[in-house]
Design an enzyme around this catalytic site. Structure first.
Site, PDB file in Angstrom:
ATOM      1  N   GLY A  28       0.869  -1.005  -0.002  1.00 53.15           N
ATOM      2  CA  GLY A  28       0.115   0.079  -0.025  1.00 53.15           C
ATOM      3  C   GLY A  28       1.057   1.290  -0.109  1.00 53.15           C
ATOM      4  O   GLY A  28       2.049   0.978   0.475  1.00 53.15           O
ATOM      5  N   SER A  47      -0.013   9.424   0.337  1.00 55.13           N
ATOM      6  CA  SER A  47       0.198  10.540   0.564  1.00 55.13           C
ATOM      7  C   SER A  47       1.184  10.562   1.987  1.00 55.13           C
ATOM      8  O   SER A  47       2.070  11.378   2.049  1.00 55.13           O
ATOM      9  CB  SER A  47      -0.476  11.732   0.633  1.00 55.13           C
ATOM     10  N   TYR A  48       0.631   9.748   2.880  1.00 51.60           N
ATOM     11  CA  TYR A  48       1.414   9.792   4.240  1.00 51.60           C
ATOM     12  C   TYR A  48       2.181   8.759   4.430  1.00 51.60           C
ATOM     13  O   TYR A  48       3.052   8.928   5.275  1.00 51.60           O
ATOM     14  CB  TYR A  48       0.055   9.519   5.280  1.00 51.60           C
ATOM     15  N   GLY A  49       2.485   7.840   3.313  1.00 53.45           N
ATOM     16  CA  GLY A  49       3.394   6.687   3.318  1.00 53.45           C
ATOM     17  C   GLY A  49       3.332   5.738   2.743  1.00 53.45           C
ATOM     18  O   GLY A  49       2.534   5.444   1.665  1.00 53.45           O
ATOM     19  N   ASP A  71     -14.346   7.327  17.124  1.00 55.45           N
ATOM     20  CA  ASP A  71     -14.369   6.945  15.552  1.00 55.45           C
ATOM     21  C   ASP A  71     -14.705   5.275  15.292  1.00 55.45           C
ATOM     22  O   ASP A  71     -13.954   4.881  14.678  1.00 55.45           O
ATOM     23  CB  ASP A  71     -13.327   7.555  15.041  1.00 55.45           C
TER      24      ASP A  71
END
Length: 582
Positions: free
Chosen positions: A112, A115-117, A231
């Protein structure tokens, strides 16, 4: 053996003859090639998680099955999925420019990116265990994102429970004051509850009961620590082929202290609307409680029963309308607690709606399950049971056992002092570094003695990854297959102290759901895995599940188009209600 355990055994025997496709929930290894099956997720575009879906390889047969394996019965519980297959020969260079084979972890593939890693599946060569490693890029570009990462790694260190995803290790950065990326090692989970629900229309009552029990047991532990998850939704509940669930994504979680002002505690609350408690849809009540998570648990349970979200609101007002369509108009007592005047007026002026009998809404469902569901979905939070109370419901007779339901001690206020002050980038960097040292006890002792070492005398795992995999990136860019360069004379990374894990073997034995190991055997330190690398980590959250291999947009059904979104804060919601329904 209880009646429900016997019914599972009968179900297993009845399905003994059903065979499982070779491209099931397992990872199949042949020589140097690794073939992995991946789900087609329902992309949550509106939440803006930043992940690109990776489409590689042919689409698999949509009628293939995932095998939920019981070792005791020697049979398979088939669960439908619609996987896509990633081409194993294509190893993304994005990860290997920074990461590769260090002494302990053998990377098998990139699973995977976003944008974050980048996320990679790997094998812990010391234990043979399959793990997921997430490289989080440029952590400190935005202080708010860095603070969320700090909060989550701290909570996942403090909350150790079999129903909560576990951080196994965090790699030591090469420099204390200048590091930008972090590498977090998680236990590898295969899927999430959203995918399980979406792929299966034949989950049994035993599945429903087992899943809810684990979820409530996890929330009992979390709430005992005075933590609100805030959440909960199916995508934030990871799942394995042995039917085990684990709660993840604590990026929005908060620790509740008695002196925590409500306004501060909920300023950034933007949880997914479909699973949001009614008191959060308009700043209804002056004091929030763990009942907000209990409502979300109820919504998830209803989705398990029907296969569809219970309250898929298109906006906040629509969300309230769907709630009252089922639960009826709130009582005068409940309305009196609503602190937002315009929201209170809207609900007070709403046409009177009768409560819909749950037996009509959920035909054919176990009456005891519906009775508990009604309790979980009480409009007034004071009428909802705590997780501990829900576990004593008759629905769990013969299953619940307080000895298998550990509770946590409340978390010290000192752990979250950073929440009370405005942090600069260097402040967050130092706090994250301090958390990383919890997984490197020798370095931690030096740090606590007042050492001010800026860099380290031995190569960090990150440094070795950069050095050793430069050639792999070059090979991949040319379309070649390349094996990781073997380490020569590099010191081992510092190991974290291994603590005892909460066991759940007795519980699985009682349910006749056997523990399925993450690997079949270990040869030369490398396991021959049985499971697919499905637990991908999304967005700025370090532990949320996100599968890749999305369906083409034109193939998504109507339900998928109603993707729930990360919504406005509570105050903004109140204003929206006022504007739309004055």
């Amino acid at each position: 053996m209880g009646g429900r355990a016997r019914s599972i055994l009968r179900w297993l025997r009845h399905h003994r003859s059903r065979r499982v496709s070779s491209s099931s929930f397992h990872l199949t290894t042949t020589g140097d090639d690794t073939v992995k099956d991946l789900h087609d997720p329902r992309r949550e575009d509106a939440e803006g998680d930043g992940w690109e879906e990776v489409h590689e390889g042919p689409e698999s047969d949509p009628e293939e099955y995932i095998a939920l394996v019981s070792e005791d019965a020697g049979t398979h519980l088939p669960v439908r999925t619609e996987p896509r297959r990633m081409d194993p020969s294509k190893k993304e260079p994005d990860f290997f420019t920074e990461y590769g084979e260090a002494n302990r972890y053998k990377v098998s593939e990139v699973i995977g990116k976003g944008s974050y890693g980048v996320v990679a599946a790997a094998v812990d060569t010391q234990t043979g265990e399959r793990v997921a490693i997430k490289k989080i890029n440029d952590v400190f570009d935005h202080v708010s994102d860095a603070t969320r990462i700090l909060r989550e790694i701290k909570l996942l260190r403090l909350l150790r429970h079999p129903d909560i995803v576990e951080i196994k290790h965090i790699m030591l950065p090469p420099s204390r004051r200048e590091f930008r990326d972090i590498y977090v090692i998680f236990e590898l989970m295969e899927s999430d509850l959203h995918q399980v629900i979406k792929a299966n229309d034949d989950l049994t009552p035993e599945h429903h009961q087992f899943f809810l029990y684990q979820l409530l047991r996890g929330m009992k532990y979390i709430h005992a620590a005075s933590v609100f998850h805030r959440d909960l939704k199916p995508k934030n509940i990871l799942a394995n082929a042995d039917c085990k669930l684990k709660v993840c994504d604590f990026g929005l979680a908060r620790v509740s202290f008695n002196d925590t002002p409500s306004a501060i505690f909920w300023t950034d609350y933007v949880a997914t609307r479909w699973y949001r408690a009614p008191e959060l849809c308009g700043s209804f009540f002056s004091k929030y409680t763990p009942a907000i998570d209990i409502w979300s648990v109820g919504c998830i349970f209803a989705e398990l029963l029907t296969g569809k979200p219970l309250f898929p609101g298109k906006n906040v007002v629509h969300q309230l309308d769907l709630m009252t369509d089922l639960l009826g108009t709130p009582s005068a007592e409940s309305l009196a607690k609503i602190r937002n005047e315009k929201a209170r007026r809207y609900l007070s002026n709403m046409r009177k709606k009768p409560r819909v009998p749950f037996t009509k809404k959920f035909p054919g469902v176990d009456p005891m399950a519906l009775h508990l569901l009604e309790r979980l979905l009480a409009f007034d939070p004071k009428d909802r049971p705590s997780a501990e109370e829900a576990l004593t419901d008759p629905y769990f007779n013969g299953l619940a056992n307080s000895e298998r339901e550990p509770i946590a001690q409340p978390i010290s206020k000192l752990e979250f002092e950073f929440e009370k002050r405005k942090l600069a980038k260097d402040d967050v960097r130092e706090l994250i570094y301090r958390e990383i040292l919890e997984y490197h006890p020798h370095m931690l002792q030096e740090y606590l003695r007042g050492g001010d070492q800026m860099s380290f005398m031995y190569p960090s795992g990150v440094d070795r990854f950069k050095r050793q995999f430069a050639h792999l990136e070059e090979g991949v860019s040319k379309g070649e297959k390349s094996s990781p360069q073997l380490r020569q004379n590099a010191s081992l990374p510092r190991e974290r102290a291994i603590g005892n894990k909460h066991g759940d073997d007795e519980y699985h034995a009682k349910l006749n759901v056997g523990e399925k190991p993450c690997h079949a055997s270990v040869t030369d330190g490398i396991s021959k895995p049985l499971m697919s690398a499905r637990s991908l980590l999304k967005s700025e959250s370090i532990s949320a599940s996100k599968c890749i291999g999305e369906k083409p947009k034109q193939d998504r059904d109507q339900e998928d188009s109603l993707t729930e979104s990360m919504d406005e804060t509570a105050d903004e919601v109140s204003e929206k209600v006022a504007q739309l329904k004055t």
